[in-house]
Design an enzyme around this catalytic site. Structure first.
Site, mmCIF file in Angstrom:
data_model
loop_
_atom_site.group_PDB
_atom_site.id
_atom_site.type_symbol
_atom_site.label_atom_id
_atom_site.label_comp_id
_atom_site.label_asym_id
_atom_site.label_seq_id
_atom_site.Cartn_x
_atom_site.Cartn_y
_atom_site.Cartn_z
ATOM 1 N NE ARG B 269 -4.156 -1.767 1.973
ATOM 2 C CZ ARG B 269 -5.232 -1.864 2.737
ATOM 3 N NH1 ARG B 269 -5.335 -1.133 3.824
ATOM 4 N NH2 ARG B 269 -6.204 -2.681 2.423
ATOM 5 C CD GLU B 357 -11.652 4.788 12.660
ATOM 6 O OE1 GLU B 357 -12.641 4.192 12.204
ATOM 7 O OE2 GLU B 357 -10.949 5.575 11.987
HETATM 8 C C1 LIG Z 1 -15.982 3.033 3.884
HETATM 9 C C2 LIG Z 1 -15.339 2.277 5.014
HETATM 10 C C3 LIG Z 1 -15.097 0.924 4.895
HETATM 11 C C4 LIG Z 1 -14.519 0.206 5.947
HETATM 12 N N1 LIG Z 1 -14.342 -1.139 5.811
HETATM 13 C C5 LIG Z 1 -13.889 -1.858 6.870
HETATM 14 C C6 LIG Z 1 -13.811 -3.279 6.815
HETATM 15 O O1 LIG Z 1 -14.130 -3.891 5.809
HETATM 16 N N2 LIG Z 1 -13.356 -3.961 7.898
HETATM 17 C C7 LIG Z 1 -12.995 -3.312 9.054
HETATM 18 O O2 LIG Z 1 -12.610 -3.969 10.030
HETATM 19 N N3 LIG Z 1 -13.066 -1.964 9.134
HETATM 20 C C8 LIG Z 1 -13.504 -1.226 8.080
HETATM 21 N N4 LIG Z 1 -13.561 0.141 8.181
HETATM 22 C C9 LIG Z 1 -13.263 0.773 9.467
HETATM 23 C C10 LIG Z 1 -14.401 0.521 10.457
HETATM 24 O O3 LIG Z 1 -15.613 0.540 9.750
HETATM 25 C C11 LIG Z 1 -14.447 1.557 11.559
HETATM 26 O O4 LIG Z 1 -13.207 1.709 12.151
HETATM 27 C C12 LIG Z 1 -15.451 1.135 12.642
HETATM 28 O O5 LIG Z 1 -16.690 0.809 12.077
HETATM 29 C C13 LIG Z 1 -15.615 2.232 13.656
HETATM 30 O O6 LIG Z 1 -16.677 1.915 14.540
HETATM 31 P P1 LIG Z 1 -17.032 2.903 15.724
HETATM 32 O O7 LIG Z 1 -18.202 2.333 16.408
HETATM 33 O O8 LIG Z 1 -15.821 3.207 16.513
HETATM 34 O O9 LIG Z 1 -17.428 4.277 15.013
HETATM 35 P P2 LIG Z 1 -18.555 4.620 13.931
HETATM 36 O O10 LIG Z 1 -19.212 3.432 13.390
HETATM 37 O O11 LIG Z 1 -17.915 5.574 12.977
HETATM 38 O O12 LIG Z 1 -19.659 5.368 14.790
HETATM 39 C C14 LIG Z 1 -19.419 6.608 15.405
HETATM 40 C C15 LIG Z 1 -20.747 7.245 15.735
HETATM 41 O O13 LIG Z 1 -20.526 8.403 16.527
HETATM 42 C C16 LIG Z 1 -21.394 9.429 16.098
HETATM 43 N N5 LIG Z 1 -20.805 10.700 16.506
HETATM 44 C C17 LIG Z 1 -19.627 11.230 16.105
HETATM 45 N N6 LIG Z 1 -19.410 12.401 16.729
HETATM 46 C C18 LIG Z 1 -20.469 12.623 17.556
HETATM 47 C C19 LIG Z 1 -20.829 13.673 18.466
HETATM 48 N N7 LIG Z 1 -20.038 14.730 18.659
HETATM 49 N N8 LIG Z 1 -22.002 13.570 19.140
HETATM 50 C C20 LIG Z 1 -22.812 12.492 18.951
HETATM 51 N N9 LIG Z 1 -22.518 11.486 18.108
HETATM 52 C C21 LIG Z 1 -21.363 11.546 17.423
HETATM 53 C C22 LIG Z 1 -21.509 9.233 14.607
HETATM 54 O O14 LIG Z 1 -22.669 9.833 14.098
HETATM 55 C C23 LIG Z 1 -21.513 7.711 14.491
HETATM 56 O O15 LIG Z 1 -22.809 7.181 14.533
HETATM 57 C C24 LIG Z 1 -14.131 0.881 7.126
HETATM 58 C C25 LIG Z 1 -14.350 2.253 7.237
HETATM 59 C C26 LIG Z 1 -14.943 2.960 6.200
HETATM 60 C C27 LIG Z 1 -15.163 4.424 6.358
#
Ligand SMILES: Cc1cc2nc3c(=O)[nH]c(=O)nc-3n(C[C@H](O)[C@H](O)[C@H](O)COP(=O)(O)OP(=O)(O)OC[C@H]3O[C@@H](n4cnc5c(N)ncnc54)[C@H](O)[C@@H]3O)c2cc1C
Ligand code: FES
Lengths: 110, 538
Positions: B269, B357
């Site tokens: 990459r 994340e």
């Molecule tokens: C397009 C894409 C494809 C991916 N593909 C993969 C994959 O195939 N395999 C893999 O392992 N990982 C993948 N990743 C990474 C992975 O999806 C993310 O790291 C993971 O889903 C993060 O989960 P999370 O619950 O920490 O955050 P998120 O799912 O991002 O949720 C965060 C939430 O917090 C909310 N939020 C943010 N700020 C505030 C605030 N100030 N007040 C209230 N709410 C707030 C948002 O609205 C959101 O709902 C991918 C990422 C992307 C963008």
């Protein structure tokens, strides 16, 4: 290529108004692309709702285009004028944004 | 979402606030690929192998306790998701596992076709909805954490639909706000991913770690316009079919950068990212400023075999791979750094936890593909457990004083504002992309820091006052305030790290330097950012 969007705007209690914008565009671009362009280059106060932008997974960008309920991010731009309105069956918040959350996910809801 | 489920299981009442619709606004619902997990039942894999690969990818900077947690608890979470009906792809009864780069064996479960994230998100939403102790509130943008005597006692939020400030008193608070890649012009992010949790935690007194490590994905989709697809979707095509990477003159170029492409997908990459950006710099980019990815030599049957129904979705977008090359370019995809926590997901601020994340440390300088969904589930569970225990000892107390300053700040400002925050967001994204992107120099990083500080100064005079329903200007203003702060964290940490390691590549300091096998920890002191070096925990 240029697209023309006729957008219905206003907040609850205000008389709705229509604004017409010309937006430069490329083949394949979406109505959401055009709405975001308007915000960045013409009028940032235009209220729209969207999160995922490309993936069509958040399902937040629903609006009415030429009388049909569609996702703004998958509706394609074309040269003939397009009429963009908020969803008619949901409470209006501002411009193209309506209250789309289920009642038990709202503040003050169930 | 998982954190809320776990805290409720442990008998606590939970408020799940999201600035968007519940479970729809972040990265989870967008992920289309795979989930890494060391399933041991058939003797083919083991969490220990997964752990070894995770540490190797992290280039010496992973926090072993947190990385081990991810790998050891992964299988339990994946099986539980299975029991909840997520629908992992199976073959002869066993989970199908895909091979992904950086893993020593096939380890990545998935939901067909390209449906992993939507299925995970839906499964969690279904579980959430069954638990009456969880109160879900959307359109609630958290703008500050509430503090009393140095402990976190809840949060202040802006209710977007009404424009009113809201106080949330809580015995314990978990930041599960996702990553920061929206700060970049080219990204795979949703509109809500700009590092809110980092800015909130930092302002509340927590530490951030490894902020300089932003993962770029080299062949993100660039053109033609493609909707309804995750922009990193070309990866599985390349695994299966190779594909040719060509510059704007339709010449192969990877071999000039010390690697080979040869129609097989072996280039790493970082080399692919470097080569594409250098070709663009030399004026040999594709029309939209990337490279061509061509499958024109493949037959329709081969393409259908590799892509299945995705070929139809491409056709809906007017793309026929047998007749045209697409344009690709490096895009910001994931952030390794984040809030510094212990193995219970606790920050140094009592009552404040992080998950997903938003957490830094597990992946060090580089993340293995598939680890992010696993960490979201595992860290969510651990944070939910720890926060529930803390809340059991420290009941939520309504305390106006802890919320007053932020409520007042939200209300302050101007009624009519005449500035364009959406244009300022684009400006910030360009700064981050050009000067804090995949390849960095001292001059560029200094330029970025100056630009970010100037933007921040500009913001002060133009803050819109809260009070209007769905005021996108105010939401943008908030986002800019967050992004200028978080961007500063990334740029400052990148400037200080005078070596190249994993996802942090300095053109003026090529190569890894053993003396830099340390984590950088950021804190806010009297409004100024402080950077300290810490030995990597053993
Ligand atoms: C397009 C894409 C494809 C991916 N593909 C993969 C994959 O195939 N395999 C893999 O392992 N990982 C993948 N990743 C990474 C992975 O999806 C993310 O790291 C993971 O889903 C993060 O989960 P999370 O619950 O920490 O955050 P998120 O799912 O991002 O949720 C965060 C939430 O917090 C909310 N939020 C943010 N700020 C505030 C605030 N100030 N007040 C209230 N709410 C707030 C948002 O609205 C959101 O709902 C991918 C990422 C992307 C963008
Ligand atoms: S922007 Fe997410 S579905 Fe349209």
């Amino acid at each position: 290529m240029k697209a023309t969007l006729v957008i219905r705007r206003g907040a609850p209690g205000e008389a709705p108004r229509e604004e017409t914008w010309q937006v430069p565009c490329e083949a394949g671009q979406s109505v959401l692309d055009a709405l975001r362009w308007i915000r960045a280059h013409r009028d940032a106060s235009l209220a729209i709702r969207y999160s995922c932008t490309n993936a069509n997974t958040c399902k937040e960008c629903m609006v009415r285009i030429d009388g049909k309920t569609v996702y703004a991010c998958t509706a394609r731009l074309h040269e003939a004028p397009m009429k963009v309105e908020p969803l008619p069956n949901k409470a209006l918040l501002r411009d193209l944004v309506t209250e789309i959350a289920p009642p038990d996910e709202r503040l003050g809801g169930a | 979402m998982y954190a809320a489920i776990e805290a409720a299981r442990r008998g606590r009442k939970v408020i799940l606030a999201d600035r968007s619709l519940i479970g729809r606004g972040g990265a989870t619902v967008m992920a289309q690929m795979t989930v890494a997990v060391g399933l041991e039942e058939d003797g083919l894999d083991d969490p220990a192998h997964h752990y070894a690969d995770t540490l190797a990818a992290g280039r010496g900077l992973c926090d072993p306790a947190i990385a081990r947690l991810l790998c050891e608890e992964g299988p339990a979470r994946i099986r539980e998701m299975d029991a909840w009906g997520v629908g992992w792809a199976r073959e002869n009864g066993a989970f199908k596992r895909a091979f992904a780069p950086g893993h020593d064996r096939p380890r990545c479960v998935y939901v067909d076709f390209l449906n992993t994230g939507p299925a995970v998100s839906k499964t969690l939403r279904t579980q959430l909805n069954r638990i009456p102790e969880i109160r879900r509130v959307g359109d609630l943008l958290v703008t500050a954490l509430a503090l009393r005597d140095g402990a976190c006692v809840g949060a202040t939020a802006l209710h977007l639909s009404s424009g009113q400030p809201v106080s949330i008193a809580a015995g314990a608070t978990i930041a599960a706000t996702g990553g920061l890649t929206r700060m970049y012009r080219r990204n795979s992010a949703s509109a809500n991913m700009m590092g809110d949790g980092y800015a909130l935690a930092l302002a509340a007194g927590a530490e951030l770690i490894d902020m300089e490590f932003v993962q770029f994905f080299p062949i993100g989709h660039l053109a033609p316009r493609l909707v309804g697809m995750d922009p990193i979707m070309w990866d599985p095509f390349r695994y299966k079919l190779g594909g040719r990477l060509l510059n704007g003159r339709r010449e192969e170029f990877i071999d000039q950068y010390g690697s080979k492409d040869e129609g097989r997908y072996i280039v790493t990459r970082d080399v692919a990212t470097y080569a594409i950006l250098k070709e663009v710099e030399a004026g040999r980019g594709s029309p939209h400023g990337g490279a061509y990815l061509s499958f024109e030599h493949c037959s329709e049957a081969e393409l259908r075999g590799a892509g299945g129904p995705v070929i139809d979705r491409l056709a809906e977008n007017g793309i026929d791979l047998t007749r045209q090359a697409v344009e690709v370019a490096p895009i910001a995809h994931y952030h390794m750094g984040g809030v510094r926590v212990d193995a219970a997901m606790a920050t140094r601020v009592p009552g404040l936890y992080a998950a997903g994340e938003a957490v830094g440390g597990a992946n060090g300088a580089n993340r293995l593909s598939g680890n992010a969904i696993t960490e979201a589930l595992v860290f969510g569970r651990v944070a939910g457990e720890a926060a529930a225990a803390h809340a059991a000892r420290n009941a939520a107390r309504a305390d106006g004083a802890a919320f007053a300053a932020e409520t007042e700040r939200l209300r302050q400002g101007r009624g009519a504002v005449d500035f364009n925050p959406a244009a300022m967001v684009e400006q910030l994204q360009s700064t981050m992309q050009d000067d804090v992107g995949p390849f960095r120099t001292e001059a560029g990083l200094r330029r970025a820091l100056e630009a970010l500080r100037a933007l921040r100064a500009e913001l002060v005079a133009v803050k819109p006052a809260a009070g209007r329903a769905y005021d996108t200007m105010l939401a943008d203003w908030h986002d800019l305030e967050t992004m200028t702060r978080v961007g500063e964290c990334v740029a400052a940490a990148a400037l200080a790290r005078t070596e190249s390691r994993g996802a942090h590549q300095r053109e003026d300091f090529p190569g890894m330097d053993e003396a830099w096998r340390v984590n950088q920890v950021l804190t806010l002191e009297g409004g100024a950012l402080r950077i300290a070096r810490r030995g990597v925990p053993q």
